[in-house]
Structure formats: structure tokens, C-alpha cells
Scaffold this active site. Structure first.
Site, mmCIF file in Angstrom:
data_model
loop_
_atom_site.group_PDB
_atom_site.id
_atom_site.type_symbol
_atom_site.label_atom_id
_atom_site.label_comp_id
_atom_site.label_asym_id
_atom_site.label_seq_id
_atom_site.Cartn_x
_atom_site.Cartn_y
_atom_site.Cartn_z
ATOM 1 N N ASP A 1 0.839 -1.284 -0.123
ATOM 2 C CA ASP A 1 -0.027 0.027 0.146
ATOM 3 C C ASP A 1 0.905 1.304 0.134
ATOM 4 O O ASP A 1 2.027 1.040 0.299
ATOM 5 C CB ASP A 1 -0.966 -0.073 1.196
ATOM 6 C CG ASP A 1 -2.188 0.791 1.102
ATOM 7 O OD1 ASP A 1 -3.023 0.658 1.617
ATOM 8 O OD2 ASP A 1 -2.157 1.655 0.069
HETATM 9 C C1 GLC Z 1 -4.425 4.403 -0.195
HETATM 10 C C2 GLC Z 1 -5.082 3.016 -0.143
HETATM 11 C C3 GLC Z 1 -5.110 2.099 -1.017
HETATM 12 C C4 GLC Z 1 -4.892 2.889 -2.352
HETATM 13 C C5 GLC Z 1 -3.314 3.612 -2.191
HETATM 14 C C6 GLC Z 1 -3.170 4.329 -3.732
HETATM 15 O O1 GLC Z 1 -3.807 4.801 0.860
HETATM 16 O O2 GLC Z 1 -5.148 2.506 1.304
HETATM 17 O O3 GLC Z 1 -6.151 1.469 -1.321
HETATM 18 O O4 GLC Z 1 -4.982 2.049 -3.697
HETATM 19 O O5 GLC Z 1 -3.202 4.345 -1.200
HETATM 20 O O6 GLC Z 1 -3.858 5.664 -3.679
#
Ligand code: GLC
Length: 743
Positions: A270
């Protein structure tokens, strides 16, 4: 016969095109470039040509949403995009801010709670194909979705992005979505693996859960996405499990995902979920994104060399302090992703904002809306005889596709509930008037995308209420459209809800409207359960979800009866928050760690076992017609350890209009040596029926349907003995049951 002059030219033409062609074909394709060769052969060839620096560069971001390919070899970059409900607008290379493109508006599909509420895998396939086509057209290689974290508490800010409280429903609904996205040559990246069931302290909270709950509740949807859906990517979650961050977690990534499940794709972190180089190398992370790199606390420009899997990793490799075999395994996975996506020569070309995508959004939304209550046939409204319809509530006019966190979108268009209702009603001569009723959040922007709506209001709360009530007294029917709105604390990433009740004093408005006009229906636009203290004084309640670009048209379809609602709740609506297991046992949101003391007794599993009557049950949903479910019969009442039995059940449309019913099969282990819920969902089928029509639904039951995860053996086990199969229209609406024995 006069010679055709062209014929004389043919030999020359062959010679010229032959040479030209010959010149073009003289340079032999390298194996990795030859799409006719087996994937694994191409991977080994590419790997053999890459330098150490090129291998490491492939494992981490080079920009907000892309990672490097190998320019020297013509191996392309990998481009990722949010999110589960539509393709996010382009951001700047190294910032979250908008890039200001004018060709990146998209179709917003309904939130995944709505998709789950259709209980129809065909809708999931339609959804995956449609969003996959939009990702493909926007030249994206990885779609950062779908999310399948289990609904443990009604306060989790991101429940609207997931598929509810039951692992079997989420498993059946995630597989077609993944398969269809990937048919477009775009990788689905199933998230957030795993145990990301709250937003409070999401970056660090250490989840403590027993193995049975982990395997029986929190992992199944991910397992199905990988083993049946064939997911090419999985996103690690922010939180910890057993003290290790999930983005580099030996138990979840090495032992379970890549070990037990044989996952051959890439584990993507993430954004900002990576915290340690050694753990990332050792514990199964393949691609690092979104790390804050300046001192590892705040972002600085172009500091991608500081990523944990960048120069720190390269230094270890150069010193011989990191194993090249581990590096090569990561690189093989990234190359496999690239050959499946960016270098996939067979993939279609996608499409964006097509009429088909809007139609899909509308169909899924209409099929996912859940009619929770409908006394005295309040709904559907007959636009012809309803001369004046009053619509009250901010959610009737507020755009919902902007906001809520990373799933926020910039849409080509969005039909709000009021617009959709007006369009449908006016055509039938019904006047639609509107009153605000209350003020919630008049803003409308996220990451630089603004709705452009002016929701400013000068009237006082008292005046707004008085105006709504007086209008209600003059109307033939009243629709209150409220709920949550993806504002902070109201179904939004990064934070959980602070209360179970509706915000902005909506309850007071609803009570006043109910007193002013008995023909009232409450429409909830939300992604979570809410308290309904007024429910006994409101004849009709409809859950409309956050339902995307076609929200208003889909709502009008259901309200005026063009679509007969067939949605079923993918999670329980408790009466009080304390009726929910996580809150009853006091472990939400926890502190540095959170203990899932309820174990596998999540949602209806808790309500059934503790005999706590819910406000509206898992699997509940009404129709404008009625159905009879009965005549259960088993092919046999003795199931062998390696056999299967068939349960047949008849479902009849006993009403006066076509409709669809979701026949649900739950199974209970009556002689269990370990704690098990009273019953668990093990099958469902959505059946469309004309008035008077009967169909027979067949369920296959095998020992796998009866198994629990035996944490003493680390294996799934079915205990011989007596079981009961329950069949019904909801978890609290069982229409029949039969017993059988596992030999
Ligand atoms: C965010 C989310 C994830 C997302 C990523 C990119 O914090 O937790 O679901 O795809 O970062 O935006």
C-alpha cells in the site's frame, strides 16, 4: 486474351514487398519479446539480460503511480491506478495533486457494497469487464482494486469499498470481477491483504486474531481471488499482524499467499506501507509504492532512490549481504506481470465513458439497491397518481463520486437522485419539489477534483426543518434522501465513523416528516449500517448505497417501479452498536493493537449465536412481489466423506409482477466439538421469475461445505455427524430446513 498490365507487375511487387518484409524480419525477436513463446521462457530470457541495477529499479516506484521498466531492453514501465469503483484522474508525477488532464474523466460504478448486495456474480462479471475496459483504455496495467476486507464493525470508514461481512458471499462476488478485469490485459490488485478492518491507526495497529477466524472469516475472499480468480497482484495492508507490517509479513505473504496458495503474481505495497528493507526483502514484498522518503517521515521530490527496495537494497546486494535468488524471484514476478499486461499483445483496446458502461453502472446500481421495509405498498410510487412528490435531504442533490479517499473520482457525468427522480416523474406528469431539510457537508472536493456544486445555505436549521415539514403537508408522497456522504468520519478512508447514528440531525427531520405525511419513504445513501430510531414510524426504507454515475436514474427506476428491487444486505444492520460483536466485546478500535475477541462470530454469526435480533439481517431484502420457497428435498441424507449430495428447493413468484429472489443456503454443524456459529452461508442463487412461475434451485453440498479450519492441525476438517441445511430469503428468514449426516 490481352494481358492484364497489373499481372506483369506482380513479380516486381513480390520482390519489393519480400525485401521490405525480409528487411523487417531479418532482426530476430529476442525470446522475451516473442509473444508466441511460453511466459516462463520469456521471463528467464529477460532476467538473463538485466543488470543488478535494472532488477532493483523494477521493484519500486519511480513516480506516484508507476515503476520503472527496462528502457534499454524495451521492457515498459508498470502504471497503476485507483480504484475499485472507477479509474482515478491523473495526478502529477510526484504529487497527489491533479495533473489537470482533460481526457481522464471516467464512469463511476457503484461502490462495492452495492455490487455485493446484488448477490449476482453475473453483475460482478459485468462490473469487472466495464471497469477493466476503462482502465485498459487509460493505458493502465494494474487496477488497485477490488477490496475484500470483511465488515467487522459498522464504523469502519472504508466498508463502502468492500463486499460485506460474509466470506462466502465476498468470495463468490470477487472472482468474476478479477477474471473480467484481467481479460482486458489489466491486473486486478486485490486489497488490502489482510485484516485491514478499521481506519483508526491503520498504519500501525497490530491485529490479534485467532487462526480459525483468520482462515474462516478474513482470508477466504483473498484466497478465492487468487486461486479461482487468478489475481495477478495483491496489495499488502497498512496494519500489522503478529507484529509485522502486512506489506512485508512472513506469515501472510510467504507462508500463506505464496506458500499455501501458490500465488505467482506480485505483492504491491500500500502507498506508504513499507517500513523496513530487510523485512521487505525477506518477507515477500515485490513492489514498493508511496513510501515517504525524506528521513522516512515526509515526502520529498524525486527521492525514489531512498526507497527501502532501492539503493538500500542495491547496497546490500553489492556487498553480498542479500541473496540474488530472492531478488530474482521478485523480478520474475514483476516480469510476469509485465508480460501479462503492458507487453501483452493479445489484449483488447478498452473503452471509456461508453453508453454500455453507463448502462452497466445503472443496472448494477438498480440490482444492488435493497428494499429494507415497505409497509402498505408505499413503494413503488405511481408517478401517474402522485401529483406532487416532495424530495427532502442533502443527499438528493450532493454529488457522491468525489470524496471518500483514494476511491474518489472525476466523472464525465453524475445523475443525482433529484435529477433522476425529476426526469422520470416529469415524463409522467408528476411534479417534484425539493427541500434541503438539513445541511451536511456543502463542500465537494478531493485531491483537487471539485464537484463545482454550490450547496451553500443561508436558512437556519429550524427554518430548513419548518420549510420541509410545511412542504410535506402539501405533498402526495415524500422521499427523504439522506445517509452518509464520504466526508471525513462519514464513510471515508483514513478515519472511522464516530457514531452509529445518522449525522447532521437527520433523525429529527425524518421524525418530523413522518408526523407530517404518512406516505414517507427514507432512502439511505451510504456504505455502512446506521441506527434508525424512527424506523417504526416510517413505512418504507430503501438502502441506495453510493451508486455512481447513474445513481439518480437507478434510484428512479426502483422508486417508480421500472426496476423491481432484488438486492440483499451484504452485512447486518444492528439495532444498537453494542449489538455488534466487536463493540459488545469492547475491542474496537483498540490501541496499538486490537484483539478480535469475537473470533469468527462476526455479523449474523454473532446475532444468531447470541440470539440478538438485528434491525435488518444479513441477506435481507424485499421485493415488490412475493416469493414462496419450499419443498426442500435431499438426494440423500447420508453424505460420504468423499461424496456430495444435492439439495433441491422450489421458489415461486406468488405476486403479480416479475421479480428476482435470492435463495440462500446456510449450513449448521449440530454436533460440533469446537465452537461454531449456528449456521453459515454456503450457497445462494438469484432466480428471476414471472408471476406464478416456479423454478427449482439445486445446491451441491460436499464435505468442504461443512468444514472448519482445525487450527490444531492447520487443515480444514469436516466432523462426521449431524448437520442441518437451512434455506431462506435472509439469514433471519428461513423457509425450511433438512438434516443430513456426514459419515
Ligand atoms: C491508499 C489506499 C489504497 C490505495 C493507495 C493508492 O492509501 O489505502 O487502497 O490504492 O493508497 O492511492
Amino acid at each position: 486474351m490481352k494481358k492484364n498490365p497489373t499481372l506483369k507487375l506482380l513479380p516486381l511487387l513480390f520482390f519489393l514487398t519480400g525485401c521490405a518484409g525480409g528487411a523487417r524480419n531479418d532482426v530476430p525477436l529476442a525470446a522475451y519479446q516473442d509473444a508466441t513463446l511460453p511466459l516462463e521462457e520469456r521471463i528467464e530470457d529477460a532476467l538473463s539480460r538485466m543488470t543488478l541495477e535494472e532488477k532493483v529499479a523494477m521493484l519500486h516506484a519511480q513516480s506516484k503511480f508507476s515503476s520503472a521498466g527496462v528502457p534499454r531492453l524495451g521492457i515498459p514501465e508498470v502504471w497503476c491506478t485507483d480504484g475499485p469503483h472507477g479509474i482515478r484522474p491523473e495526478v502529477l508525477w510526484d504529487e497527489w495533486d491533479q495533473a489537470g488532464w482533460t481526457n481522464d474523466s471516467c464512469t463511476a460504478f457503484p461502490a462495492l457494497t452495492c455490487l455485493a448486495a446484488t448477490w449476482n456474480p453475473a453483475m460482478s462479471a459485468l462490473y469487472g469487464q466495464s471497469i477493466g475496459e476503462e482502465a485498459r483504455y487509460r493505458e493502465k496495467d494494474v487496477l488497485l482494486g477490488p477490496g475484500v476486507n470483511i465488515y467487522r464493525t459498522p464504523l469502519n470508514g472504508r466498508n463502502f469499498e468492500y463486499m460485506g461481512e460474509d466470506p462466502y458471499l465476498a468470495s463468490r462476488m470477487v472472482v468474476p470481477y478479477v477474471q473480467e478485469v484481467q481479460k482486458q490485459g489489466v491486473a486486478a490488485c486485490v486489497k488490502h491483504f489482510a485484516l485491514n478492518n478499521q481506519e483508526t491507526r491503520r498504519l500501525s495497529v497490530d491485529v490479534e486474531v485467532d487462526d480459525r477466524a483468520l482462515y474462516e472469516i478474513y482470508l477466504p475472499a483473498f484466497k478465492a481471488a487468487v486461486e479461482e480468480g487468478g489475481a495477478w497482484a495483491v496489495m499488502g495492508a497498512y496494519n500489522k499482524y503478529k507484529g509485522q507490517h502486512c506489506c512485508h509479513n512472513e506469515y501472510l505473504l510467504n507462508d500463506i499467499l505464496k506458500g499455501e496458495w501458490g500465488f505467482d503474481g506480485v505483492v504491491i505495497s500500500d502507498w506508504g506501507g513499507v517500513h523496513d528493507t530487510e523485512e521487505s526483502i525477506r518477507n515477500g514484498l515485490d513492489m514498493e509504492f508511496g513510501t515517504w522518503t525524506d528521513g522516512l517521515r515526509s515526502g520529498t521530490r524525486n527521492a525514489y532512490d531512498n526507497y527501502y527496495l532501492a539503493h538500500p537494497y542495491l547496497d546490500l546486494l553489492r556487498k553480498g549481504a542479500a541473496d540474488v535468488n530472492t531478488l530474482d524471484d521478485k523480478v520474475r514476478r514483476v516480469l510476469r506481470l509485465i508480460f501479462r499486461t503492458a507487453m501483452n499483445t493479445q489484449k483488447p483496446f478498452g473503452s471509456l465513458n461508453s453508453p454500455e458502461h453507463l448502462a452497466a453502472a445503472r443496472q448494477i446500481a438498480g440490482e444492488g439497491m435493497v428494499l429494507l421495509k415497505n409497509d402498505n405498498g408505499t413503494l413503488p410510487l405511481d408517478a401517474g397518481s402522485t401529483k406532487r412528490l416532495l424530495v427532502v435531504g442533502e443527499n438528493a442533490v450532493k454529488m457522491m463520486t468525489v470524496g471518500g479517499g483514494s476511491s474518489s473520482l472525476k466523472v464525465r457525468h453524475e445523475v443525482t437522485p433529484l435529477e433522476g427522480l425529476r426526469a422520470a416523474a416529469t415524463a409522467a406528469g408528476c411534479e417534484v419539489v425539493y427541500e434541503r431539510g438539513y445541511v451536511g457537508d456543502p463542500t465537494g472536493s478531493y485531491n483537487g477534483v471539485t464537484t463545482g456544486q454550490d450547496l451553500s445555505e443561508t436558512r437556519s436549521e429550524e427554518q430548513l426543518l419548518a420549510d420541509a415539514v410545511s412542504a410535506a403537508k402539501e405533498a402526495d408522497a415524500v422521499l427523504f434522501i439522506g445517509g452518509l456522504n464520504k466526508s471525513w468520519g462519514q464513510d471515508c478512508e483514513g478515519g472511522d465513523r464516530k457514531e452509529y447514528g445518522l449525522p447532521y440531525a437527520q433523525d429529527r427531520v425524518i421524525e418530523a416528516l413522518a408526523a407530517a405525511n404518512p406516505r414517507l419513504a427514507v432512502v439511505l445513501v451510504s456504505g455502512n449500517a446506521v441506527a434508525m430510531p424512527w424506523v417504526d414510524r416510517v413505512p418504507a426504507v430503501l438502502e441506495a448505497w453510493f451508486s455512481g454515475s447513474e445513481a439518480g436514474n437507478a434510484l428512479a427506476d426502483v422508486v417508480f417501479g421500472k426496476v423491481n428491487p432484488s438486492g440483499k444486505l451484504p452485512f447486518t444492520f444492528p439495532v444498537h452498536l453494542e449489538d455488534n460483536a466487536a463493540h459488545a466485546l469492547g475491542e474496537f478500535p483498540g490501541g496499538d493493537s486490537v484483539r478480535y475477541n469475537e473470533s469468527l462470530f462476526v455479523g449474523y454469526r454473532w446475532h444468531d449465536t447470541k440470539a440478538i435480533k438485528p434491525l435488518f439481517a444479513f441477506g435481507h431484502g424485499l421485493s415488490y412481489t412475493t416469493f414462496e420457497i419450499g419443498n426442500l428435498r435431499l438426494s440423500t441424507d447420508r453424505l460420504d466423506a468423499d461424496g456430495s449430495l444435492t439439495l433441491r428447493v422450489d421458489v415461486t413468484n406468488t405476486g403479480d409482477r416479475p421479480g428476482a429472489e435470492v435463495v440462500q443456503l446456510y449450513i449448521g454443524d449440530d454436533e460440533s466439538f469446537v465452537p461454531r456459529p449456528v449456521k453459515e452461508l454456503k450457497g445462494f442463487a438469484k432466480v428471476s421469475l414471472q408471476p406464478g412461475e416456479t423454478q427449482t434451485v439445486e445446491f451441491g453440498i460436499t464435505p468442504a461445505s461443512l468444514s472448519y479450519y482445525d487450527d490444531t492441525k492447520g487443515a480444514w476438517t469436516a466432523e462426521p455427524g449431524l448437520f442441518t441445511a437451512y434455506v431462506g430469503a435472509a439469514s433471519d428468514d428461513i423457509r425450511g430446513s433438512v438434516d443430513f449426516t456426514l459419515e
